[in-house]
Motif scaffolding. Structure first.
Motif, PDB file in Angstrom:
ATOM      1  N   ALA A  88       0.916  -1.164   0.124  1.00  8.08           N
ATOM      2  CA  ALA A  88       0.015   0.042  -0.072  1.00  8.08           C
ATOM      3  C   ALA A  88       0.898   1.223   0.006  1.00  8.08           C
ATOM      4  CB  ALA A  88      -0.816  -0.078   1.273  1.00  8.08           C
ATOM      5  N   ASP A  89       1.973   1.183   0.631  1.00  4.99           N
ATOM      6  CA  ASP A  89       2.991   2.621   0.892  1.00  4.99           C
ATOM      7  C   ASP A  89       3.620   2.426  -0.486  1.00  4.99           C
ATOM      8  OD1 ASP A  89       2.333   2.820   3.382  1.00  4.99           O
ATOM      9  OD2 ASP A  89       4.252   2.429   4.232  1.00  4.99           O
ATOM     10  N   THR A  90       4.020   1.355  -1.164  1.00  9.07           N
ATOM     11  CA  THR A  90       4.548   1.424  -2.466  1.00  9.07           C
ATOM     12  C   THR A  90       3.783   1.870  -3.752  1.00  9.07           C
ATOM     13  OG1 THR A  90       5.866  -0.524  -2.004  1.00  9.07           O
ATOM     14  CG2 THR A  90       5.413  -0.114  -4.318  1.00  9.07           C
ATOM     15  N   LEU A  91       2.486   1.636  -3.425  1.00  9.10           N
ATOM     16  CA  LEU A  91       1.552   2.306  -4.563  1.00  9.10           C
ATOM     17  C   LEU A  91       1.362   3.652  -4.263  1.00  9.10           C
ATOM     18  CD1 LEU A  91      -0.297   1.749  -6.902  1.00  9.10           C
ATOM     19  CD2 LEU A  91      -2.108   1.242  -5.110  1.00  9.10           C
ATOM     20  N   LYS A  92       1.215   4.173  -3.013  1.00  3.10           N
ATOM     21  CA  LYS A  92       1.009   5.519  -2.675  1.00  3.10           C
ATOM     22  C   LYS A  92       2.352   6.414  -2.972  1.00  3.10           C
ATOM     23  CE  LYS A  92      -0.635   4.970   1.716  1.00  3.10           C
ATOM     24  NZ  LYS A  92      -0.106   5.408   3.221  1.00  3.10           N
ATOM     25  N   HIS A  93       3.534   5.573  -2.653  1.00  2.00           N
ATOM     26  CA  HIS A  93       4.953   6.468  -3.397  1.00  2.00           C
ATOM     27  C   HIS A  93       4.819   6.464  -4.618  1.00  2.00           C
ATOM     28  CE1 HIS A  93       8.789   7.755  -2.962  1.00  2.00           C
ATOM     29  NE2 HIS A  93       9.149   6.892  -3.913  1.00  2.00           N
ATOM     30  N   GLU A  94       4.651   5.566  -5.538  1.00  2.00           N
ATOM     31  CA  GLU A  94       4.501   5.744  -6.987  1.00  2.00           C
ATOM     32  C   GLU A  94       3.499   6.624  -7.366  1.00  2.00           C
ATOM     33  OE1 GLU A  94       6.822   4.621  -9.080  1.00  2.00           O
ATOM     34  OE2 GLU A  94       7.746   3.479  -7.378  1.00  2.00           O
ATOM     35  N   GLN A  95       2.379   6.606  -6.940  1.00  6.44           N
ATOM     36  CA  GLN A  95       1.405   7.712  -7.015  1.00  6.44           C
ATOM     37  C   GLN A  95       1.678   9.449  -7.008  1.00  6.44           C
ATOM     38  OE1 GLN A  95      -1.833   6.207  -4.983  1.00  6.44           O
ATOM     39  NE2 GLN A  95      -2.672   5.037  -6.507  1.00  6.44           N
ATOM     40  N   LYS A  96       2.743   9.260  -5.901  1.00  7.72           N
ATOM     41  CA  LYS A  96       3.410  10.611  -5.640  1.00  7.72           C
ATOM     42  C   LYS A  96       4.504  10.905  -6.457  1.00  7.72           C
ATOM     43  CE  LYS A  96       6.942  12.353  -2.694  1.00  7.72           C
ATOM     44  NZ  LYS A  96       7.609  11.964  -1.614  1.00  7.72           N
ATOM     45  N   ILE A  97       5.229  10.078  -7.083  1.00  7.51           N
ATOM     46  CA  ILE A  97       6.142  10.024  -8.103  1.00  7.51           C
ATOM     47  C   ILE A  97       5.480  10.660  -9.243  1.00  7.51           C
ATOM     48  CG2 ILE A  97       7.912   9.106  -9.425  1.00  7.51           C
ATOM     49  CD1 ILE A  97       8.854   9.586  -6.405  1.00  7.51           C
ATOM     50  N   THR A  98       4.546   9.876  -9.617  1.00  3.10           N
ATOM     51  CA  THR A  98       3.600  10.283 -11.053  1.00  3.10           C
ATOM     52  C   THR A  98       3.442  11.841 -10.828  1.00  3.10           C
ATOM     53  OG1 THR A  98       2.843   8.106 -11.194  1.00  3.10           O
ATOM     54  CG2 THR A  98       1.872   9.541 -12.348  1.00  3.10           C
ATOM     55  N   SER A  99       2.860  12.300  -9.986  1.00  5.96           N
ATOM     56  CA  SER A  99       2.433  13.730  -9.796  1.00  5.96           C
ATOM     57  C   SER A  99       3.616  14.434  -9.788  1.00  5.96           C
ATOM     58  CB  SER A  99       1.500  13.778  -8.475  1.00  5.96           C
ATOM     59  OG  SER A  99       2.257  14.319  -7.382  1.00  5.96           O
ATOM     60  N   LEU A 100       4.548  14.084  -9.255  1.00  7.03           N
ATOM     61  CA  LEU A 100       5.930  14.838  -9.259  1.00  7.03           C
ATOM     62  C   LEU A 100       6.506  14.829 -10.582  1.00  7.03           C
ATOM     63  CD1 LEU A 100       7.822  13.824  -5.970  1.00  7.03           C
ATOM     64  CD2 LEU A 100       6.818  16.010  -6.339  1.00  7.03           C
ATOM     65  N   ILE A 101       6.307  13.971 -11.545  1.00  7.02           N
ATOM     66  CA  ILE A 101       6.652  14.007 -12.774  1.00  7.02           C
ATOM     67  C   ILE A 101       5.935  14.873 -13.813  1.00  7.02           C
ATOM     68  CG2 ILE A 101       6.905  12.541 -14.846  1.00  7.02           C
ATOM     69  CD1 ILE A 101       9.161  11.746 -13.067  1.00  7.02           C
ATOM     70  N   ASN A 102       4.706  14.753 -13.283  1.00  5.47           N
ATOM     71  CA  ASN A 102       3.724  15.433 -14.083  1.00  5.47           C
ATOM     72  C   ASN A 102       4.002  17.039 -13.814  1.00  5.47           C
ATOM     73  OD1 ASN A 102       2.358  13.349 -15.140  1.00  5.47           O
ATOM     74  ND2 ASN A 102       0.747  13.371 -13.845  1.00  5.47           N
ATOM     75  N   LYS A 103       4.229  17.623 -12.599  1.00  5.63           N
ATOM     76  CA  LYS A 103       4.565  18.835 -12.345  1.00  5.63           C
ATOM     77  C   LYS A 103       6.082  19.326 -12.987  1.00  5.63           C
ATOM     78  CE  LYS A 103       2.479  19.378  -8.021  1.00  5.63           C
ATOM     79  NZ  LYS A 103       2.440  18.415  -6.573  1.00  5.63           N
ATOM     80  N   LEU A 104       7.031  18.264 -13.064  1.00  6.58           N
ATOM     81  CA  LEU A 104       8.039  18.504 -13.777  1.00  6.58           C
ATOM     82  C   LEU A 104       7.969  18.777 -15.394  1.00  6.58           C
ATOM     83  CD1 LEU A 104      11.102  15.939 -12.945  1.00  6.58           C
ATOM     84  CD2 LEU A 104      10.961  18.580 -12.780  1.00  6.58           C
ATOM     85  N   VAL A 105       6.940  18.172 -15.797  1.00  7.50           N
ATOM     86  CA  VAL A 105       6.566  18.284 -17.319  1.00  7.50           C
ATOM     87  C   VAL A 105       5.904  19.624 -17.372  1.00  7.50           C
ATOM     88  CG1 VAL A 105       4.986  17.601 -19.159  1.00  7.50           C
ATOM     89  CG2 VAL A 105       6.287  15.752 -17.831  1.00  7.50           C
ATOM     90  N   GLU A 106       5.256  20.227 -16.376  1.00  8.54           N
ATOM     91  CA  GLU A 106       4.599  21.551 -16.699  1.00  8.54           C
ATOM     92  C   GLU A 106       5.916  22.467 -16.433  1.00  8.54           C
ATOM     93  OE1 GLU A 106       1.722  21.931 -13.541  1.00  8.54           O
ATOM     94  OE2 GLU A 106       0.704  20.096 -14.290  1.00  8.54           O
ATOM     95  N   VAL A 107       6.739  22.429 -15.502  1.00  5.73           N
ATOM     96  CA  VAL A 107       8.010  23.357 -15.483  1.00  5.73           C
ATOM     97  C   VAL A 107       8.341  23.339 -16.779  1.00  5.73           C
ATOM     98  CG1 VAL A 107      10.397  23.678 -14.211  1.00  5.73           C
ATOM     99  CG2 VAL A 107       8.266  22.875 -12.931  1.00  5.73           C
ATOM    100  N   ALA A 108       9.015  22.163 -17.555  1.00  7.51           N
ATOM    101  CA  ALA A 108       9.619  21.717 -18.739  1.00  7.51           C
ATOM    102  C   ALA A 108       8.859  22.890 -19.782  1.00  7.51           C
ATOM    103  CB  ALA A 108       9.836  20.431 -19.121  1.00  7.51           C
ATOM    104  N   THR A 110       6.587  25.347 -19.179  1.00  7.67           N
ATOM    105  CA  THR A 110       6.547  26.970 -19.029  1.00  7.67           C
ATOM    106  C   THR A 110       7.930  27.465 -19.149  1.00  7.67           C
ATOM    107  OG1 THR A 110       7.021  26.527 -16.570  1.00  7.67           O
ATOM    108  CG2 THR A 110       4.729  26.838 -17.185  1.00  7.67           C
ATOM    109  N   GLU A 111       9.013  26.689 -18.895  1.00  7.21           N
ATOM    110  CA  GLU A 111      10.601  26.928 -19.108  1.00  7.21           C
ATOM    111  C   GLU A 111      10.764  26.878 -20.818  1.00  7.21           C
ATOM    112  OE1 GLU A 111      12.803  28.404 -16.367  1.00  7.21           O
ATOM    113  OE2 GLU A 111      10.610  28.705 -16.050  1.00  7.21           O
ATOM    114  N   LYS A 112      10.019  26.489 -21.676  1.00 10.03           N
ATOM    115  CA  LYS A 112      10.043  25.948 -23.014  1.00 10.03           C
ATOM    116  C   LYS A 112      11.324  25.118 -23.144  1.00 10.03           C
ATOM    117  CE  LYS A 112       7.642  30.034 -25.183  1.00 10.03           C
ATOM    118  NZ  LYS A 112       6.851  30.057 -24.120  1.00 10.03           N
ATOM    119  N   ASP A 113      11.422  24.350 -22.162  1.00 11.21           N
ATOM    120  CA  ASP A 113      12.634  23.305 -22.542  1.00 11.21           C
ATOM    121  C   ASP A 113      12.111  22.144 -23.145  1.00 11.21           C
ATOM    122  OD1 ASP A 113      14.883  21.552 -22.165  1.00 11.21           O
ATOM    123  OD2 ASP A 113      15.347  22.472 -20.266  1.00 11.21           O
ATOM    124  N   TYR A 114      12.256  22.162 -24.344  1.00 16.06           N
ATOM    125  CA  TYR A 114      11.828  20.810 -25.317  1.00 16.06           C
ATOM    126  C   TYR A 114      12.604  19.592 -25.147  1.00 16.06           C
ATOM    127  CZ  TYR A 114       9.307  24.827 -27.263  1.00 16.06           C
ATOM    128  OH  TYR A 114       8.439  26.048 -27.385  1.00 16.06           O
TER     129      TYR A 114
END
Ligand SMILES: [Fe+2]
Ligand SMILES: [Fe+2]
Length: 168
Positions: A88-108, A110-114
């Motif tokens: 259950a902790d593993t799943l929660k952790h992976e879901q958190k990482i997914t949301s962090l990756i999504n946020k990183l894509v948003e940064v890329a 807005t920074e126009k880093d293709y």
């Protein structure tokens, strides 16, 4: 070249992947101590993969002429009450990482880093796989309940996991 904002975000995520590696290593130790060798094997490989994910960030930052800033890695949890709780902790952790990756894509974006955006797409796909794999195990554990035979079979199944090349 990386913008300051992009570099900071990539370094922060490098730390998250190394923490993931550390967390799964802690889970591997927990299972190994309980003689659940198959579960421990799965977690050891998971830990190695997360280290390789971290190294993908490490290499990308350097390739882009950026600065790698290694920071302190948080202490992972060391005690779990049940196998179900670990996954259950593993799943929660992976879901958190997914949301962090999504946020990183948003940064890329807005920074126009293709280049960073393209680099991150590998992780977007990887997270779909990660969550699906863990969800499958969570469901199997749920199905097994207290059945010792089922547990033995799942331990055997997870014991057959082998390392994938390049942490995939
Ligand atoms: Fe990862
Ligand atoms: Fe992961």
């Amino acid at each position: 070249m990386l913008t300051a904002k992009m570099q900071k975000a990539l370094n922060a995520h490098l730390n998250e992947e190394l923490y993931s590696s550390y967390l799964y290593l802690s889970m591997a130790a927990h299972f190994e101590a309980k003689n659940l060798r198959g579960f421990a094997n799965w977690m050891r490989i998971q830990s190695q993969e997360e280290y390789l994910h971290g190294m993908k960030f490490f290499n990308f930052i350097l390739q882009k002429g950026g600065k790698v800033t290694l920071a302190q890695i948080n202490t992972p949890k060391i005690e779990w009450k049940s196998i179900a709780e670990v996954f259950a902790d593993t799943l929660k952790h992976e879901q958190k990482i997914t949301s962090l990756i999504n946020k990183l894509v948003e940064v890329a974006m807005t920074e126009k880093d293709y280049a960073a955006n393209t680099f991150l797409q590998w992780f977007v796909t990887e997270q779909v796989e990660e969550e699906a794999n863990v969800e499958e195990i969570v469901q199997k554990i749920d199905m097994i309940g207290d059945n010792k035979g089922g547990l033995f079979m799942l331990d055997n199944e997870l014991g057959s996991r082998v390392s994938a090349p390049a942490g995939e």
